[in-house]
Design a protein around this motif. Structure first.
Motif, PDB file in Angstrom:
ATOM      1  N   ARG A  76       0.809  -1.223   0.000  1.00 56.42           N
ATOM      2  CA  ARG A  76       0.000   0.000   0.000  1.00 56.42           C
ATOM      3  C   ARG A  76       0.843   1.274   0.000  1.00 56.42           C
ATOM      4  O   ARG A  76       0.441   2.269  -0.593  1.00 56.42           O
ATOM      5  CB  ARG A  76      -0.941   0.019   1.202  1.00 56.42           C
ATOM      6  CG  ARG A  76      -1.976  -1.083   1.213  1.00 56.42           C
ATOM      7  CD  ARG A  76      -3.009  -0.925   0.155  1.00 56.42           C
ATOM      8  NE  ARG A  76      -3.779   0.266   0.411  1.00 56.42           N
ATOM      9  CZ  ARG A  76      -4.584   0.831  -0.462  1.00 56.42           C
ATOM     10  NH1 ARG A  76      -4.742   0.287  -1.647  1.00 56.42           N
ATOM     11  NH2 ARG A  76      -5.239   1.916  -0.181  1.00 56.42           N
ATOM     12  N   ILE A  77       2.011   1.248   0.674  1.00 56.46           N
ATOM     13  CA  ILE A  77       2.827   2.467   0.699  1.00 56.46           C
ATOM     14  C   ILE A  77       3.860   2.493  -0.428  1.00 56.46           C
ATOM     15  O   ILE A  77       4.622   3.438  -0.533  1.00 56.46           O
ATOM     16  CB  ILE A  77       3.511   2.684   2.063  1.00 56.46           C
ATOM     17  CG1 ILE A  77       4.566   1.640   2.360  1.00 56.46           C
ATOM     18  CG2 ILE A  77       2.498   2.787   3.168  1.00 56.46           C
ATOM     19  CD1 ILE A  77       5.400   1.956   3.583  1.00 56.46           C
ATOM     20  N   GLY A  78       3.878   1.443  -1.248  1.00 59.78           N
ATOM     21  CA  GLY A  78       4.733   1.447  -2.429  1.00 59.78           C
ATOM     22  C   GLY A  78       6.087   0.799  -2.259  1.00 59.78           C
ATOM     23  O   GLY A  78       6.934   0.920  -3.145  1.00 59.78           O
ATOM     24  N   TRP A  79       6.343   0.127  -1.143  1.00 60.38           N
ATOM     25  CA  TRP A  79       7.616  -0.562  -0.953  1.00 60.38           C
ATOM     26  C   TRP A  79       7.713  -1.803  -1.815  1.00 60.38           C
ATOM     27  O   TRP A  79       8.784  -2.156  -2.266  1.00 60.38           O
ATOM     28  CB  TRP A  79       7.779  -0.975   0.498  1.00 60.38           C
ATOM     29  CG  TRP A  79       8.310   0.096   1.394  1.00 60.38           C
ATOM     30  CD1 TRP A  79       8.388   1.429   1.130  1.00 60.38           C
ATOM     31  CD2 TRP A  79       8.828  -0.092   2.704  1.00 60.38           C
ATOM     32  NE1 TRP A  79       8.910   2.068   2.207  1.00 60.38           N
ATOM     33  CE2 TRP A  79       9.190   1.176   3.185  1.00 60.38           C
ATOM     34  CE3 TRP A  79       9.000  -1.199   3.512  1.00 60.38           C
ATOM     35  CZ2 TRP A  79       9.732   1.347   4.445  1.00 60.38           C
ATOM     36  CZ3 TRP A  79       9.541  -1.021   4.772  1.00 60.38           C
ATOM     37  CH2 TRP A  79       9.907   0.246   5.225  1.00 60.38           C
ATOM     38  N   LEU A  80       6.601  -2.492  -1.983  1.00 67.95           N
ATOM     39  CA  LEU A  80       6.549  -3.717  -2.778  1.00 67.95           C
ATOM     40  C   LEU A  80       5.563  -3.529  -3.912  1.00 67.95           C
ATOM     41  O   LEU A  80       4.603  -2.777  -3.797  1.00 67.95           O
ATOM     42  CB  LEU A  80       6.087  -4.902  -1.924  1.00 67.95           C
ATOM     43  CG  LEU A  80       6.949  -5.328  -0.745  1.00 67.95           C
ATOM     44  CD1 LEU A  80       6.250  -6.449   0.018  1.00 67.95           C
ATOM     45  CD2 LEU A  80       8.306  -5.790  -1.213  1.00 67.95           C
TER      46      LEU A  80
END
Length: 82
Positions: free
Chosen positions: A66-70
């Motif tokens: 959701r936060i864009g790390w994966l």
């Protein structure tokens, strides 16, 4: 972003503690298990403790997506579901 990072780290640490307990670790276990008349109310097994660790890890992974790390490019359309 900072709150998401902190949440992911907390979830990973909690999952690691559960894996430690499932492997037989004793530190902190007395404070985590509720007691009644100095007898444990719950008697979690290694399997249920590992299941909790898996759920905590899954929550960390969803948050990381959701936060864009994966990202999940291997499965088209899945990123829209998370």
């Amino acid at each position: 972003m900072i709150a998401g990072t902190a949440a992911i780290l907390i979830l990973i640490i909690l999952a690691a503690v559960h894996v430690y307990w499932a492997a037989g670790g004793k530190a902190g276990k007395g404070a985590a298990i509720p007691t009644l008349n100095e007898r444990p109310v719950l008697k979690p097994t290694a399997l249920t403790t590992l299941m909790v660790a898996a759920v905590l890890s899954a929550m960390a992974a969803v948050l990381a997506v959701r936060i864009g790390w994966l990202s999940l490019p291997a499965i088209p359309g899945l990123s829209g579901l998370v």
